[in-house]
Design an enzyme around this catalytic site. Structure first.
Site, PDB file in Angstrom:
ATOM      1  N   TYR A   1       0.843  -1.194   0.000  1.00  0.00           N
ATOM      2  CA  TYR A   1       0.000   0.000   0.000  1.00  0.00           C
ATOM      3  C   TYR A   1       0.884   1.253   0.000  1.00  0.00           C
ATOM      4  O   TYR A   1       2.029   1.197   0.424  1.00  0.00           O
ATOM      5  CB  TYR A   1      -0.894  -0.001   1.242  1.00  0.00           C
TER       6      TYR A   1
ATOM      7  N   ARG B   1       2.009   2.504   3.966  1.00  0.00           N
ATOM      8  CA  ARG B   1       2.292   1.625   5.104  1.00  0.00           C
ATOM      9  C   ARG B   1       2.959   0.330   4.649  1.00  0.00           C
ATOM     10  O   ARG B   1       2.767  -0.104   3.508  1.00  0.00           O
ATOM     11  CB  ARG B   1       1.017   1.321   5.886  1.00  0.00           C
TER      12      ARG B   1
ATOM     13  N   CYS C   1       6.567 -18.327  16.367  1.00  0.00           N
ATOM     14  CA  CYS C   1       5.398 -17.948  17.156  1.00  0.00           C
ATOM     15  C   CYS C   1       5.394 -18.755  18.457  1.00  0.00           C
ATOM     16  O   CYS C   1       6.112 -19.751  18.573  1.00  0.00           O
ATOM     17  CB  CYS C   1       4.105 -18.262  16.392  1.00  0.00           C
TER      18      CYS C   1
HETATM   19  C1  LIG Z   1      -2.867  -6.071   6.118  1.00  0.00           C
HETATM   20  C2  LIG Z   1      -1.701  -5.396   5.552  1.00  0.00           C
HETATM   21  C3  LIG Z   1      -1.400  -4.072   5.885  1.00  0.00           C
HETATM   22  C4  LIG Z   1      -2.248  -3.260   6.830  1.00  0.00           C
HETATM   23  O1  LIG Z   1      -3.514  -3.011   6.279  1.00  0.00           O
HETATM   24  P1  LIG Z   1      -4.600  -2.142   7.065  1.00  0.00           P
HETATM   25  O2  LIG Z   1      -5.841  -2.271   6.254  1.00  0.00           O
HETATM   26  O3  LIG Z   1      -4.059  -0.736   7.106  1.00  0.00           O
HETATM   27  O4  LIG Z   1      -4.723  -2.722   8.434  1.00  0.00           O
HETATM   28  C5  LIG Z   1      -0.295  -3.511   5.301  1.00  0.00           C
HETATM   29  N1  LIG Z   1       0.469  -4.193   4.422  1.00  0.00           N
HETATM   30  C6  LIG Z   1       0.200  -5.457   4.075  1.00  0.00           C
HETATM   31  C7  LIG Z   1       1.047  -6.138   3.081  1.00  0.00           C
HETATM   32  C8  LIG Z   1      -0.903  -6.100   4.624  1.00  0.00           C
HETATM   33  O5  LIG Z   1      -1.173  -7.371   4.284  1.00  0.00           O
END
Ligand SMILES: *Cc1c(COP(=O)(O)O)cnc(C)c1O
Length: 383
Positions: A120, A123, A132
């Site tokens: 994304y 993030r 784990c």
């Molecule tokens: C789930 C995820 C996130 C975080 O997604 P949110 O919808 O912001 O919680 C970020 N990067 C990856 C690759 C993910 O799988």
């Protein structure tokens, strides 16, 4: 009818073995005494043939390991026990459906640096360990988690930190793995400090199932260390109300008192939590533990997990059974993590019955219909 109870997973349940409370309450003891072999499991549980064969055959795919705390919650004779289905392997794990993949969410192809998934714009997902406290049979990262499969998790912290320093659009770092809370306080603190020092990183979150598998790890010292890195969020992972024991509730309370904002990510699993009744109890109990349900995941197309997946229609039915029927704060977003790397896609019940240029007909949680104008009239000056 609305009664919700919390029970302990106390040492007394731990078979005939004598365990002192100080051992039982120690994360170190819990980890050292994890149940992982067929002989250990059979000492406490009556297994069915599918389970016995599963335990013997899955050791090169995803290790078996269960903390005594969590193992205590398993029904001794019922193979359909929802706790049992999450952690005891079954022979079905050796069957691969044609639709299944090793890396269904396409993580390996979205790594600019080993261990860092940047899908994304703002993030990243930072895979910091492959271990784990216990292993979920439907693990979305079974290709690299637990250390028994051929593919190893490659993670290069210095390179990842450098990438983050040089990538100002990243404002949110999600630490996952494996389970980051398995690190010692000092190791985790070193990592959090490095991330916290990067000016454009606005907040850090940790994905962890340790509050559920190993609540003994949630010590006052850990909480005191974590609170230095606010805003810090924690995504826990609980799938069934029976997992929320008194020890878990108290650990979550310590985290909440330290100001950590918590969400829950659960996975929709067949004969574990695939009913409105179980989900409702889970989400209401989570709120009592000061955790907001965040995501409900449709099962990823992981090899050997078909016996735990449901149809998408089941997830929609569950959300429909919650919305309006319980607190809005209790309702997670149901998502499908798109095969091939498309990311999380929200899936919702359809509340629009019909819509034309003039009006939109909506239905509420009781099925009653209501009309709302489709477009607003042009705003006119009232002077
Ligand atoms: C789930 C995820 C996130 C975080 O997604 P949110 O919808 O912001 O919680 C970020 N990067 C990856 C690759 C993910 O799988």
């Amino acid at each position: 009818m609305n009664e919700i109870t919390f029970s302990p997973s106390a040492p007394g349940y731990w078979g005939p073995a004598k365990v002192s409370p100080s051992d039982w309450n120690s994360a170190k003891w819990q980890l050292k005494n994890r149940v992982s072999t067929l002989a250990e499991i059979e000492k406490h549980l009556t297994l069915c043939d599918e389970e016995r064969a599963g335990i013997l055959l899955t050791g090169t795919k995803l290790a078996t390991a269960i903390t005594p705390h969590y193992f205590n919650l398993i029904h001794p004779t019922d193979p359909d026990c929802p706790i049992r289905r999450q952690v005891i392997p079954r022979i079905e794990e050796t069957h691969t459906d044609p639709s299944e993949m090793a890396d269904p969410c396409g993580e390996d192809s979205h790594m600019p640096v080993p261990g860092l998934v940047h899908r994304y714009p703002d993030r990243v997902l930072f895979l910091v360990t492959d271990r784990c406290a216990a292993y979920c049979r439907y693990c979305t990262r079974s290709r690299v988690v637990s250390g028994v499969s051929d593919q190893k998790l490659e993670t290069q912290w210095d390179k990842a930190i450098d990438y983050l320093k040089n990538t100002p659009q990243v404002r949110d770092v999600l630490l996952s793995g494996g389970d980051p809370l398995l690190f010692s306080d000092s190791k985790l603190e070193r990592l959090l400090s490095k991330l916290h020092a990067i000016p454009h990183i606005q907040f850090i979150r940790i994905g962890s199932r340790i509050p559920i598998f190993l609540p003994q790890r949630i010590t006052p010292e850990l909480c005191a260390m974590l609170k230095k890195f606010h805003p810090l969020f924690l995504s826990i992972h609980s799938n069934h109300p029976d997992e929320l024991t008194t020890e878990v509730r108290d650990g979550l309370g310590r985290l909440a008192d330290a100001g950590i904002v918590m969400g829950n990510q659960s996975v929709l699993l067949e004969r574990v939590n695939d009913s409105v009744e179980v989900q409702k109890k889970l989400v209401q109990k989570l709120l009592m533990c000061r955790v907001r349900p965040y995501y409900l995941y449709q099962g990823d197309l992981i090899q050997g997990t078909a016996h735990l997946r449901t149809d998408i229609a089941k997830g929609i039915e569950i959300i429909e059974g919650l919305r309006g029927h319980t607190s809005g704060y209790a309702i997670p977003q149901y998502v499908v993590d798109a095969p091939g790397g498309g990311g999380k896609i929200p899936v919702n019940p359809q509340y629009i019955v019909e819509s034309n240029d003039q009006q939109t007909i909506l239905r509420n949680y009781e099925g009653k219909q209501f009309t709302y104008p489709t477009t607003q009239l042009p705003k006119k000056s009232v002077l």
